[in-house]
Write a protein that holds these residues in place. Sequence first.
Motif, PDB file in Angstrom:
ATOM      1  N   PHE A 132     -11.239  81.395  13.385  1.00 14.13           N
ATOM      2  CA  PHE A 132     -10.390  81.377  12.820  1.00 14.13           C
ATOM      3  C   PHE A 132     -10.091  82.375  11.932  1.00 14.13           C
ATOM      4  N   PHE A 133     -10.276  83.315  11.651  1.00 15.21           N
ATOM      5  CA  PHE A 133      -9.952  83.878  10.874  1.00 15.21           C
ATOM      6  C   PHE A 133      -8.537  85.400  11.388  1.00 15.21           C
ATOM      7  N   LEU A 134      -9.029  85.009  12.781  1.00 16.63           N
ATOM      8  CA  LEU A 134      -7.586  86.304  13.602  1.00 16.63           C
ATOM      9  C   LEU A 134      -6.686  85.492  12.767  1.00 16.63           C
ATOM     10  N   PRO A 135      -6.282  84.305  13.748  1.00 18.20           N
ATOM     11  CA  PRO A 135      -4.705  83.449  12.972  1.00 18.20           C
ATOM     12  C   PRO A 135      -4.609  83.835  11.814  1.00 18.20           C
ATOM     13  N   VAL A 136      -5.311  82.771  10.689  1.00 20.36           N
ATOM     14  CA  VAL A 136      -5.360  82.861   9.824  1.00 20.36           C
ATOM     15  C   VAL A 136      -4.851  84.205   9.047  1.00 20.36           C
ATOM     16  N   THR A 137      -5.464  84.951   8.942  1.00 19.51           N
ATOM     17  CA  THR A 137      -5.608  86.575   8.148  1.00 19.51           C
ATOM     18  C   THR A 137      -4.533  87.152   8.236  1.00 19.51           C
ATOM     19  N   PHE A 138      -3.694  87.583   9.693  1.00 24.97           N
ATOM     20  CA  PHE A 138      -2.734  87.401   9.835  1.00 24.97           C
ATOM     21  C   PHE A 138      -1.893  86.972   9.114  1.00 24.97           C
ATOM     22  N   LYS A 139      -1.258  84.993   9.584  1.00 21.87           N
ATOM     23  CA  LYS A 139      -0.508  84.767   9.335  1.00 21.87           C
ATOM     24  C   LYS A 139      -0.223  84.592   8.133  1.00 21.87           C
ATOM     25  N   MET A 140      -1.618  84.111   8.112  1.00 22.66           N
ATOM     26  CA  MET A 140      -1.100  83.224   6.099  1.00 22.66           C
ATOM     27  C   MET A 140      -1.064  84.165   5.213  1.00 22.66           C
TER      28      MET A 140
ATOM     29  N   ASN B 198      -0.564  87.894   5.241  1.00 20.80           N
ATOM     30  CA  ASN B 198       0.383  89.104   5.668  1.00 20.80           C
ATOM     31  C   ASN B 198       0.740  88.784   4.034  1.00 20.80           C
ATOM     32  N   PHE B 199       0.883  90.135   3.284  1.00 20.18           N
ATOM     33  CA  PHE B 199       0.961  90.684   2.396  1.00 20.18           C
ATOM     34  C   PHE B 199       2.412  91.827   1.945  1.00 20.18           C
ATOM     35  N   TRP B 200       1.858  92.435   3.733  1.00 19.30           N
ATOM     36  CA  TRP B 200       3.060  93.326   3.937  1.00 19.30           C
ATOM     37  C   TRP B 200       4.027  92.772   4.198  1.00 19.30           C
ATOM     38  N   ALA B 201       4.812  91.549   4.300  1.00 21.31           N
ATOM     39  CA  ALA B 201       5.835  90.475   4.417  1.00 21.31           C
ATOM     40  C   ALA B 201       6.356  89.995   2.686  1.00 21.31           C
ATOM     41  N   VAL B 202       5.203  90.317   2.434  1.00 12.97           N
ATOM     42  CA  VAL B 202       5.949  89.544   0.512  1.00 12.97           C
ATOM     43  C   VAL B 202       6.546  90.341  -0.338  1.00 12.97           C
ATOM     44  N   GLN B 203       7.570  90.014  -0.634  1.00 14.35           N
ATOM     45  CA  GLN B 203       8.109  90.665  -1.668  1.00 14.35           C
ATOM     46  C   GLN B 203       8.057  90.448  -2.996  1.00 14.35           C
ATOM     47  N   ASP B 204       7.212  89.207  -3.355  1.00 17.50           N
ATOM     48  CA  ASP B 204       7.340  89.644  -5.062  1.00 17.50           C
ATOM     49  C   ASP B 204       6.021  89.847  -5.314  1.00 17.50           C
ATOM     50  N   GLN B 205       5.486  90.814  -6.196  1.00 16.53           N
ATOM     51  CA  GLN B 205       4.546  91.887  -6.878  1.00 16.53           C
ATOM     52  C   GLN B 205       3.880  90.922  -6.466  1.00 16.53           C
ATOM     53  N   GLN B 206       3.313  90.807  -7.317  1.00 15.19           N
ATOM     54  CA  GLN B 206       2.167  89.462  -7.808  1.00 15.19           C
ATOM     55  C   GLN B 206       1.341  88.677  -6.395  1.00 15.19           C
ATOM     56  N   GLN B 207       2.172  87.894  -5.670  1.00 12.18           N
ATOM     57  CA  GLN B 207       2.263  87.179  -4.395  1.00 12.18           C
ATOM     58  C   GLN B 207       1.823  87.632  -3.631  1.00 12.18           C
ATOM     59  N   ARG B 208       2.099  89.509  -3.185  1.00 13.46           N
ATOM     60  CA  ARG B 208       1.439  90.565  -2.637  1.00 13.46           C
ATOM     61  C   ARG B 208       0.356  90.404  -2.867  1.00 13.46           C
TER      62      ARG B 208
END
Length: 134
Positions: free
Chosen positions: A77-85, A87-97
Amino acid sequence: MEILFLIGRIIVGLFYLFNAANHLIMGTEQMTQYAAYKGVPAPRLAVIVSGILLLISGLSFLLGVYPGIGVLSAVLFFLPVTFKMHNFWAVQDQQQRIIEMVNFNKNMALMGAALMFLLIERWPFSLIPNLWPF
């Protein structure tokens, strides 16, 4: 100490079961929409499969039955969910990041804790004792 292990096991098991219910019953539509937004292929199927993995982990940890299978389900569960769902490094909005980073770190910690369960050879108060290493 065994009673503390049981209490911890109940807390962790219920956490996984609550999240399984969110995936499979209460929040399927919202999670499917979010998975689609994150670019997950077959998002509804992914939400259902992830819910089943959480259900397996939750029951395994709560009941102390086949903890190796519970750990495997949690890691799957955690491997794909953590890296796909999350992925803070790809989020532009600072609060969402920040939100995604918190969830990423939480998932990594939960996965690490699940892996530590593999070291425990005897789970006190298990429904079906002595089934290790499964």
